[in-house]
Motif scaffolding. Structure first.
Motif, short mmCIF file in Angstrom:
data_model
loop_
_atom_site.label_atom_id
_atom_site.label_comp_id
_atom_site.label_asym_id
_atom_site.label_seq_id
_atom_site.Cartn_x
_atom_site.Cartn_y
_atom_site.Cartn_z
N ARG A 275 51.91 41.84 45.23
CA ARG A 275 53.17 42.25 45.58
C ARG A 275 54.24 41.95 44.35
O ARG A 275 54.07 40.91 43.69
CB ARG A 275 53.66 41.46 46.78
N GLY A 276 55.04 43.12 44.03
CA GLY A 276 56.10 42.93 42.96
C GLY A 276 55.50 42.73 41.74
O GLY A 276 55.86 41.81 40.83
N VAL A 277 54.59 43.48 41.06
CA VAL A 277 54.04 43.39 40.04
C VAL A 277 54.91 43.59 38.78
O VAL A 277 56.01 44.24 38.98
CB VAL A 277 52.81 44.32 39.69
N THR A 278 54.44 42.91 37.68
CA THR A 278 55.54 42.81 36.60
C THR A 278 54.41 43.09 35.43
O THR A 278 53.28 43.23 35.34
CB THR A 278 56.28 41.59 36.02
N GLN A 279 55.03 43.04 34.08
CA GLN A 279 54.15 43.22 32.95
C GLN A 279 53.23 41.93 32.77
O GLN A 279 52.24 42.24 32.05
CB GLN A 279 55.13 43.46 31.60
N GLU A 280 53.52 40.87 33.21
CA GLU A 280 52.49 39.71 33.31
C GLU A 280 51.31 40.01 34.08
O GLU A 280 50.28 39.58 33.80
CB GLU A 280 53.38 38.70 33.69
N ASP A 281 51.46 41.03 34.87
CA ASP A 281 50.18 41.05 35.97
C ASP A 281 49.37 42.32 35.21
O ASP A 281 48.06 42.49 35.61
CB ASP A 281 50.58 41.50 37.11
N ALA A 282 49.80 43.14 34.26
CA ALA A 282 48.90 44.07 33.57
C ALA A 282 47.77 43.59 33.02
O ALA A 282 47.83 42.45 32.42
CB ALA A 282 49.76 45.08 32.71
N GLY A 283 46.68 44.03 33.24
CA GLY A 283 45.47 43.96 32.49
C GLY A 283 44.08 44.18 33.46
O GLY A 283 44.21 45.21 34.11
N GLU A 284 43.10 43.53 32.97
CA GLU A 284 41.62 43.91 33.54
C GLU A 284 41.36 42.91 34.62
O GLU A 284 41.27 41.71 34.12
CB GLU A 284 40.63 44.09 32.58
N TYR A 285 40.96 43.25 35.86
CA TYR A 285 40.61 42.13 36.82
C TYR A 285 39.02 42.63 37.07
O TYR A 285 38.66 43.69 37.01
CB TYR A 285 41.26 42.34 37.90
N ARG A 286 38.67 41.53 37.62
CA ARG A 286 36.97 41.59 37.72
C ARG A 286 36.91 40.94 39.21
O ARG A 286 37.09 39.66 39.33
CB ARG A 286 36.18 40.75 36.97
#
Length: 286
Positions: free
Chosen positions: A92-103
């Protein structure tokens, strides 16, 4: 009936020997793009061979791999702002800090293949911000002038268009145009400005994510070169050079720059003679 009874053990044996599907993990969307401050759904579905309660883990890749979800709990910055349904995570409420690759990793110890995983890339989009514009207040005809426009925060990067007196400036159609527009860098360049280029200029930034933003307009005035002022300035400089040259010549003739200037004109006094020298010069009278 006897034939059927003979085949039945063979069928049962084949059913027991036939392999079942090991743990498999997948996602319905490997690339997720959402606007900043909205919610992001990271999909993960799985199927196990025989383990009814596999272990579910989410990790985020970066310089170091960090846990997002582990041992039934969200970790670090995701605690309190993420939920899980099955193996699908919602941030919820994503920001640039949340951008990236998840596994997403599913571990089933009782399966023949006990580990499966899938990757999801999250891209957080940022709408245009009001761009910063560099517009000169004035210039002289025939000079090269550049107007600059830049928005450093929008994702994806913004493209730019220029306006003069609230009318959009069309991109040049041929190489002989007197100006150039680079929509990617935001530079409007006049090869040789003319008085007709005088006006109020502004720049619009857009990237398709949110509403475009325009900087505050600024007036640019183009004036002709003042030939009389230039000639007068040249004459004044020449006069100063001539006066300085004549003054230096007069001073030189008057000995101002003489190498002997400043020496004292004191008469030379020979050093006194030693007493022994005096004895040598006297006559001996008997």
């Amino acid at each position: 009936m006897e034939g059927t009874s003979l085949y039945l053990p063979i069928v049962i044996l084949l059913m027991q020997c036939s392999p079942s599907a090991p743990v498999t993990v997948s996602t319905n969307k490997h690339k997720v793009e959402v606007q900043e401050f909205s919610d992001a759904v990271l999909s993960c579905t799985f199927r196990t061979e025989r383990d009814p309660n596999p272990r579910i883990e989410w990790k985020k890749k970066g310089k170091d791999v960090s846990f997002v979800y582990f041992d039934g709990h969200f970790k670090g910055p995701f605690e309190g702002r993420a939920t899980i349904d099955g193996a699908t995570v919602t941030l919820r409420g994503v920001t640039q800090e949340d951008a990236g690759e998840y596994r997403c990793e599913i571990s089933a110890p009782h399966d023949s293949v006990n580990l499966g995983e899938t990757n999801v890339t999250l891209k957080v989009l940022v709408p245009p911000q009001t761009p910063s514009c560099e517009i000169p207040s004035g210039a002289v005809t025939g000079s090269v002038v550049q107007l600059r426009c830049r928005d450093r925060h929008s994702i994806p990067p913004a493209t730019y268009s220029w306006y003069k007196d609230n009318q959009q400036i069309s991109p040049p159609r041929n190489a002989n145009a007197t100006y150039l527009i680079n929509s990617r860098t935001g530079v409007l360049e006049f090869k040789a400005v003319a008085k007709e280029d005088t006006g109020r200029y502004s720049c619009l930034a857009s990237n398709g994510v949110g509403p475009p933003k325009m900087c505050e307009g600024k007036h640019m005035t183009i004036e002709d070169v003042n030939v009389s002022a230039v000639v007068a300035a040249v004459v004044v400089v020449c006069l100063v050079i001539v006066i300085c040259g004549c003054g230096g010549l007069v001073l030189h003739r008057n000995g101002f720059f003489s190498r002997h200037r400043g020496r004292s004109n004191v008469n030379y006094i020979p050093p006194p003679q030693e007493p022994q020298d005096f004895k040598h010069t006297q006559s001996f009278m008997l």
